[in-house]
Write a protein that holds these residues in place. Structure first.
Motif, mmCIF file in Angstrom:
data_model
loop_
_atom_site.group_PDB
_atom_site.id
_atom_site.type_symbol
_atom_site.label_atom_id
_atom_site.label_comp_id
_atom_site.label_asym_id
_atom_site.label_seq_id
_atom_site.Cartn_x
_atom_site.Cartn_y
_atom_site.Cartn_z
ATOM 1 N N GLN A 46 0.830 -1.190 0.000
ATOM 2 C CA GLN A 46 0.000 0.000 0.000
ATOM 3 C C GLN A 46 0.878 1.259 0.000
ATOM 4 O OE1 GLN A 46 -2.617 -0.702 3.343
ATOM 5 N NE2 GLN A 46 -3.835 -2.189 2.206
ATOM 6 N N PRO A 47 0.348 2.396 -0.455
ATOM 7 C CA PRO A 47 1.166 3.598 -0.631
ATOM 8 C C PRO A 47 1.871 4.086 0.635
ATOM 9 C CG PRO A 47 -0.942 3.841 -1.750
ATOM 10 C CD PRO A 47 -1.038 2.589 -0.935
ATOM 11 N N GLN A 48 1.305 3.792 1.816
ATOM 12 C CA GLN A 48 1.904 4.310 3.050
ATOM 13 C C GLN A 48 3.138 3.539 3.500
ATOM 14 O OE1 GLN A 48 -1.136 2.973 2.684
ATOM 15 N NE2 GLN A 48 -1.963 2.124 4.596
ATOM 16 N N VAL A 49 3.485 2.459 2.827
ATOM 17 C CA VAL A 49 4.696 1.717 3.175
ATOM 18 C C VAL A 49 5.911 2.567 2.798
ATOM 19 C CG1 VAL A 49 6.092 -0.322 2.676
ATOM 20 C CG2 VAL A 49 3.618 -0.534 2.962
ATOM 21 N N ARG A 50 6.814 2.763 3.758
ATOM 22 C CA ARG A 50 7.982 3.631 3.548
ATOM 23 C C ARG A 50 9.000 2.966 2.635
ATOM 24 N NH1 ARG A 50 9.012 7.798 7.114
ATOM 25 N NH2 ARG A 50 11.237 7.386 6.826
ATOM 26 N N GLU A 51 9.703 3.797 1.877
ATOM 27 C CA GLU A 51 10.701 3.293 0.938
ATOM 28 C C GLU A 51 11.849 2.579 1.640
ATOM 29 O OE1 GLU A 51 10.854 3.309 -2.479
ATOM 30 O OE2 GLU A 51 8.747 3.881 -2.354
ATOM 31 N N ASP A 52 12.158 2.993 2.877
ATOM 32 C CA ASP A 52 13.315 2.395 3.547
ATOM 33 C C ASP A 52 13.048 0.978 4.050
ATOM 34 O OD1 ASP A 52 11.653 2.996 5.681
ATOM 35 O OD2 ASP A 52 12.954 4.536 6.526
ATOM 36 N N LEU A 53 11.807 0.489 3.918
ATOM 37 C CA LEU A 53 11.545 -0.897 4.295
ATOM 38 C C LEU A 53 12.188 -1.875 3.322
ATOM 39 C CD1 LEU A 53 9.943 -3.107 5.927
ATOM 40 C CD2 LEU A 53 8.166 -2.863 4.175
ATOM 41 N N TRP A 54 12.194 -1.537 2.036
ATOM 42 C CA TRP A 54 12.574 -2.505 1.010
ATOM 43 C C TRP A 54 14.007 -3.002 1.144
ATOM 44 C CZ3 TRP A 54 8.378 -4.437 -0.658
ATOM 45 C CH2 TRP A 54 7.239 -3.636 -0.789
ATOM 46 N N PRO A 55 15.012 -2.116 1.297
ATOM 47 C CA PRO A 55 16.378 -2.651 1.455
ATOM 48 C C PRO A 55 16.505 -3.556 2.670
ATOM 49 C CG PRO A 55 16.438 -0.292 0.983
ATOM 50 C CD PRO A 55 15.005 -0.636 1.260
ATOM 51 N N ALA A 56 15.875 -3.186 3.778
ATOM 52 C CA ALA A 56 15.943 -4.001 4.988
ATOM 53 C C ALA A 56 15.252 -5.351 4.777
ATOM 54 C CB ALA A 56 15.306 -3.258 6.165
ATOM 55 N N LEU A 57 14.102 -5.352 4.120
ATOM 56 C CA LEU A 57 13.362 -6.590 3.882
ATOM 57 C C LEU A 57 14.123 -7.513 2.939
ATOM 58 C CD1 LEU A 57 10.940 -8.448 4.039
ATOM 59 C CD2 LEU A 57 9.771 -6.992 2.354
ATOM 60 N N PHE A 58 14.639 -6.967 1.850
ATOM 61 C CA PHE A 58 15.350 -7.805 0.887
ATOM 62 C C PHE A 58 16.638 -8.359 1.504
ATOM 63 C CE2 PHE A 58 13.411 -5.464 -3.030
ATOM 64 C CZ PHE A 58 12.173 -5.966 -2.690
ATOM 65 N N GLU A 59 17.302 -7.558 2.333
ATOM 66 C CA GLU A 59 18.512 -8.024 3.008
ATOM 67 C C GLU A 59 18.182 -9.160 3.984
ATOM 68 O OE1 GLU A 59 22.115 -6.339 5.900
ATOM 69 O OE2 GLU A 59 20.496 -4.999 5.261
ATOM 70 N N ALA A 60 17.079 -9.009 4.723
ATOM 71 C CA ALA A 60 16.680 -10.043 5.681
ATOM 72 C C ALA A 60 16.333 -11.342 4.960
ATOM 73 C CB ALA A 60 15.495 -9.558 6.508
#
Length: 215
Positions: A46-60
């Motif tokens: 959804q649009p409210q998901v912050r952009e900085d989540l993606w690098p952390a999620l993909f790294e995890a």
């Protein structure tokens, strides 16, 4: 205590923890053309998901797969070489032999939500249609945020983001195993348990803990 539901039957949950259930539903088959080998995990949020989540999620996710999390005794496991893409990037790329769609529901952060009633239900689920488990995973970030709230006390912004990313990764791998094995069965221990504690949700593989400590 949370119960595991399968169609209209219920069985008591095994101990305290967080239940990631297997949801049976009817859904149209996913139509995707395979143009190249490999697996793509495609995220829609959804649009409210912050952009900085993606690098952390993909790294995890990469750290979990590299550490062998999700590998079963029979040798089956999610594709360790899978490519992680956001929906808009996947639309511009070539097709893959295997595609797993992941829908993130909610904000996907650990901001306080004390004014909201506590939610009930699964953290994640997959879909059974026409006798097959479809490669579609849904993850309820609002529910996940409320479950993780006690662990977020005292954490700074970056640590909260990593905790949420790690928990999403574990829920995803759990459901991805259902897709890979085409089985709704759970295990007595490990990532495929029917219930996961907060500590299990946010635990990082040893290799990643060592890497972060060395920074």
């Amino acid at each position: 205590m949370i119960t595991l539901k399968s169609q209209t039957r219920q069985a008591p949950g095994a101990g305290a923890g967080i239940l990631v259930i297997f949801l049976l539903a009817c859904a149209p088959p996913l139509s995707l053309s395979a143009q190249q080998p490999g697996t793509a995990i495609v995220f829609y949020a959804q649009p409210q998901v912050r952009e900085d989540l993606w690098p952390a999620l993909f790294e995890a996710l990469r750290a979990d797969l590299d550490a062998g999390i999700g590998k079963l005794p029979n040798g089956l496991s999610p594709d360790r070489t899978a490519v992680f893409l956001r929906g808009e990037d996947f639309a511009r790329s070539s097709g893959f032999a295997n595609v797993v769609e992941v829908e993130l529901l909610g904000r996907c952060d650990l901001l306080p939500q004390a004014d909201r009633p506590f939610l009930r239900g699964p953290l994640g689920w997959v879909v059974l249609a026409s006798g097959k488990i479809r490669p579609i995973v849904s993850i309820d970030c609002a529910r996940l945020a409320q479950v993780l709230r006690p662990a977020a006390i005292g954490l700074d912004k970056e640590a909260r983001r990593h905790a949420m990313a790690q928990a999403i990764a574990h829920v995803l791998i759990h459901e991805w195993i259902h897709v890979t094995t085409q089985s709704p069965s759970h295990a007595a221990n490990g990532i495929l348990q029917a219930t996961l504690t907060i500590n299990q949700l946010i635990a990082e593989p040893r290799s990643r803990r060592s890497s972060l400590a060395a920074r």
